[in-house]
Design a protein around this motif. Structure first.
Motif, short mmCIF file in Angstrom:
data_model
loop_
_atom_site.label_atom_id
_atom_site.label_comp_id
_atom_site.label_asym_id
_atom_site.label_seq_id
_atom_site.Cartn_x
_atom_site.Cartn_y
_atom_site.Cartn_z
N ARG A 1 -1.54 20.52 7.23
CA ARG A 1 -2.83 20.09 7.76
C ARG A 1 -2.64 19.22 8.98
O ARG A 1 -1.58 18.66 9.21
N ASN B 1 -13.60 10.14 12.37
CA ASN B 1 -12.82 10.59 13.53
C ASN B 1 -13.37 11.91 14.07
O ASN B 1 -13.46 12.12 15.27
N ARG C 1 -12.01 3.37 19.80
CA ARG C 1 -12.26 4.81 19.88
C ARG C 1 -11.02 5.65 20.14
O ARG C 1 -11.05 6.87 19.93
N SER D 1 -18.75 2.83 18.50
CA SER D 1 -17.40 3.31 18.18
C SER D 1 -17.42 4.83 18.00
O SER D 1 -16.39 5.49 18.11
N MET E 1 -7.96 7.88 19.91
CA MET E 1 -7.48 8.73 18.81
C MET E 1 -6.32 9.59 19.28
O MET E 1 -6.21 9.93 20.46
N TRP F 1 2.02 9.67 10.60
CA TRP F 1 1.58 9.66 9.21
C TRP F 1 0.29 8.87 9.11
O TRP F 1 0.09 7.88 9.82
N TYR F 2 -0.55 9.25 8.17
CA TYR F 2 -1.83 8.58 8.02
C TYR F 2 -1.63 7.09 7.70
O TYR F 2 -2.25 6.22 8.31
N LEU F 3 -0.75 6.82 6.74
CA LEU F 3 -0.42 5.42 6.42
C LEU F 3 1.10 5.28 6.49
O LEU F 3 1.80 5.65 5.56
N ILE G 1 2.36 4.60 1.10
CA ILE G 1 2.43 5.35 2.36
C ILE G 1 1.81 6.72 2.11
O ILE G 1 1.90 7.26 1.01
N THR G 2 1.20 7.26 3.15
CA THR G 2 0.54 8.56 3.01
C THR G 2 0.83 9.39 4.23
O THR G 2 0.60 8.95 5.36
N LYS G 3 1.31 10.57 4.00
CA LYS G 3 1.67 11.44 5.14
C LYS G 3 0.42 11.91 5.87
O LYS G 3 0.32 11.81 7.09
N SER G 4 -0.47 12.48 5.14
CA SER G 4 -1.68 12.98 5.81
C SER G 4 -2.89 12.53 5.02
O SER G 4 -2.82 12.34 3.81
N SER G 5 -3.98 12.35 5.74
CA SER G 5 -5.17 11.83 5.06
C SER G 5 -5.82 12.95 4.27
O SER G 5 -5.73 14.12 4.63
N ASN G 6 -6.47 12.57 3.19
CA ASN G 6 -7.31 13.49 2.47
C ASN G 6 -8.42 13.88 3.44
O ASN G 6 -9.06 13.03 4.04
N GLY G 7 -8.65 15.17 3.61
CA GLY G 7 -9.65 15.64 4.56
C GLY G 7 -11.05 15.18 4.25
O GLY G 7 -11.97 15.36 5.04
N MET H 1 0.83 -1.19 0.00
CA MET H 1 0.00 0.00 0.00
C MET H 1 0.87 1.25 0.00
O MET H 1 1.96 1.24 0.55
N GLU I 1 -20.08 0.32 10.56
CA GLU I 1 -19.38 0.94 11.69
C GLU I 1 -20.25 0.78 12.92
O GLU I 1 -21.44 1.08 12.89
N GLU J 1 -12.40 7.95 6.90
CA GLU J 1 -11.74 7.90 8.21
C GLU J 1 -11.72 9.27 8.88
O GLU J 1 -12.03 9.40 10.06
N SER J 2 -11.40 10.31 8.11
CA SER J 2 -11.34 11.67 8.69
C SER J 2 -12.69 12.10 9.23
O SER J 2 -12.79 12.65 10.32
N SER K 1 -11.63 11.93 3.48
CA SER K 1 -11.68 10.47 3.60
C SER K 1 -12.75 10.07 4.62
O SER K 1 -13.06 10.84 5.54
#
Lengths: 313, 215
Positions: free
Chosen positions: B126, A17, B114, A158, B116, B75-77, A3-9, A1, A154, A13-14, A11
């Motif tokens: 960001r 959260n 949960r 949670s 985080m 990092w996200y991933l 690697i990703t520094k920051s998630s797309n806002g 997969m 989900e 998951e974002s 997503s």
């Protein structure tokens, strides 16, 4: 997969959260406080957007500007001062309603109303959440939240926590009981009036109902109050199935009931939850027949010169 | 190899193919993960605190114990696997490793779901909430880093406390005491740390490469 520094806002998951964060703040408020309602609206908006982005973030992109779609696909638009724009929450809800049949029109209406309160709170001097008892909205709020979270597979807890899940289960249960009680009262009232009619009046009304139902679109069912032929209307769910028969295109569409109308006794029931409570919640199939030209929107071609003797040799 | 790692979370290969370079080993075993602005092969040498960048483990802990963490937890991933290969050995420095599942087995299921964190700094301008146990139909990862993450909710604090209060005796200890000792760690399921380094071991040198996948 990758690697990703920051998630797309945008997503899933974002958004989830954020929903968790807002739900924590919501639960910290006094239930009678306007802040409880306010944070509930913010939480639900995150859940709603998460529901669409579970399929793809593209579904919340404002398509008027292609760079928003490009951003949703995970790319960085090469536009200076780019600020991604998503569709408004009303549009989000409309899309959810079209994609997920479990998100009924009643839920759509409730959610929109709840978000309108948030808008009034933020954009006007009105106190949109003050003076509104939670009993009038919290059961439906939890039902909507649970329905949306279920679509994402989900767990409710949670986002809202175990304690709140127990409260929500109770409130959703009581909502179903209330709905069942209310629709039964309506049916009983119509039944009582029906029973008081003379046999000849009943026969005439039964006959009129048969004729009426044969002239209108809808799914024929027995009226729960008078047993005459009543019509059930619904909203399409899922894509239609298409087949060809005798050179006709047959389109079958699954429908989720939304309204019942009986012209014999005058019973009208509106809303899936009420129909489900009186045993009319099963999906039905609507079948339409088209000739191919009609279906594919082909205009019939007529020779513009036919019958024009001036040009015939 | 992948199936062993899936089960145990790590593999320790004693004096593994000393004639080969780490790059050659990586090509044999899997696919190298390139990380922007990072060299593919990093060399890890104990460094005193004052000589190191403040946003690094050496910059914070110097020759002291490196607490348990997962790499790039903010990092996200993060990268999936890391490979450590001994260039200059030491008999007294240990890499601690622990299956995160073991650490959290006494935590409530909902706490795990949960919990985080928030990265301490913005990334690419960001900042987003990050789940301790982030999962999807394609992956399931755990993250923890004392230095780069702050708990974002009470469940996050509970997880942080579980890591901080862990008795190091519960960890596996791997000593890379011979040249070419090679340790591959699943960065999504294992936390790792390092023991204190005495001055006598200051020349210890380890090469590190991140791997995207294994054959």
């Amino acid at each position: 997969m990758e690697i990703t520094k920051s998630s797309n806002g945008w997503s899933n998951e974002s958004f989830l959260n954020k929903a968790r964060r807002y739900a924590s703040i919501m639960k910290e408020q006094d239930r009678d406080s306007w802040l409880f309602g306010f944070w509930s609206a913010l939480t639900l908006e995150m859940i709603a957007r998460a529901t669409l982005t579970k399929i793809s973030p593209v579904l919340i992109a404002d398509g008027k500007e292609w760079n928003n779609i490009y951003f949703a696909l995970g790319f960085k638009p090469g536009v200076s001062k780019f600020s991604e724009k998503s569709v408004g929450i009303a549009e989000v809800l409309q899309r959810i309603e079209k994609i997920y049949p479990e998100f009924t029109h009643e839920m759509f209406n409730f959610t929109l109303t709840h978000f309108n309160k948030r808008n009034r709170e933020i954009h006007s001097g009105d106190l949109a959440f003050d003076g509104i008892g939670i009993s009038s909205w919290l059961p439906m709020y939890y039902q909507v939240s649970k329905t949306l979270l279920d679509q994402m597979e989900e767990d409710f807890e949670s986002v809202f926590g175990e304690e709140e899940k127990l409260i929500a289960d109770d409130l959703i249960g009581s909502l179903k009981d209330q709905t069942a009680k209310s629709v039964q009262e309506t049916i009983n009232a119509h039944k009582t009036v029906w029973e008081s009619k003379s046999p000849s009046a009943k026969d005439q009304l039964i006959e009129e109902a048969k004729i009426w139902s044969s002239r209108h679109f809808g799914h024929r069912v027995d009226c729960p109050a008078c047993n005459s032929v009543a019509l059930l209307y619904g909203n399409p769910i899922g894509p239609p199935t298409i087949s060809v028969e005798d050179n006709n295109i047959i389109e079958k569409q699954k429908m989720l009931p939304s309204n019942l109308e009986c012209v014999a006794c005058g019973l009208k029931i509106s809303g899936y939850s009420k129909l489900n409570a009186c045993g009319l919640g099963d999906t039905f199939t609507s079948t339409s027949r088209y000739d191919p030209a009609e279906y594919f929107g082909i205009e019939s071609y007529e020779n513009p010169y036919s019958g024009d003797d001036d040009y015939n040799d | 190899m992948k199936s062993i790692l899936d089960e145990t979370g790590y593999i320790f290969l004693k004096e593994f193919k000393p004639e080969k370079t780490i790059r050659e080993i990586c090509s044999e075993l899997g696919q190298i993960q390139e990380i922007p602005n990072f060299p593919i092969i990093q060399t890890l040498k104990p460094t005193v605190q004052r000589e190191s960048k403040i946003n690094t483990y050496s910059g914070n802990y110097g020759f002291g114990i490196f607490p348990l963490h997962t790499d790039f937890a903010h990092w996200y991933l993060p990268p999936r696997y890391l490979m450590l290969r001994c260039i200059v050995p030491s008999k007294d420095v240990y890499t601690y490793i622990l299956q995160v599942n073991e650490l959290i087995k006494d935590l409530d299921r909902l706490t795990i779901l949960r919990a985080m964190f928030i990265p301490r700094k913005r990334i690419q301008g960001r900042i987003s909430l990050l789940r301790f146990n982030q999962r999807d139909k394609n992956y399931n990862l755990f993250r923890w880093d004392e230095l780069f993450l702050n708990p974002a909710n009470s469940e996050g604090k509970e997880v942080a406390e579980a890591f901080r209060s862990l008795d190091r005796k519960e960890c596996e200890e791997i000593c890379m005491k011979d040249i070419a000792d090679t340790l591959i760690i699943d960065n999504w399921s294992m936390a790792h740390g390092r023991s204190k380094v005495k001055l006598a071991d200051a020349e210890r040198l380890i090469e590190r490469v991140y791997l995207e996948g294994l054959n």
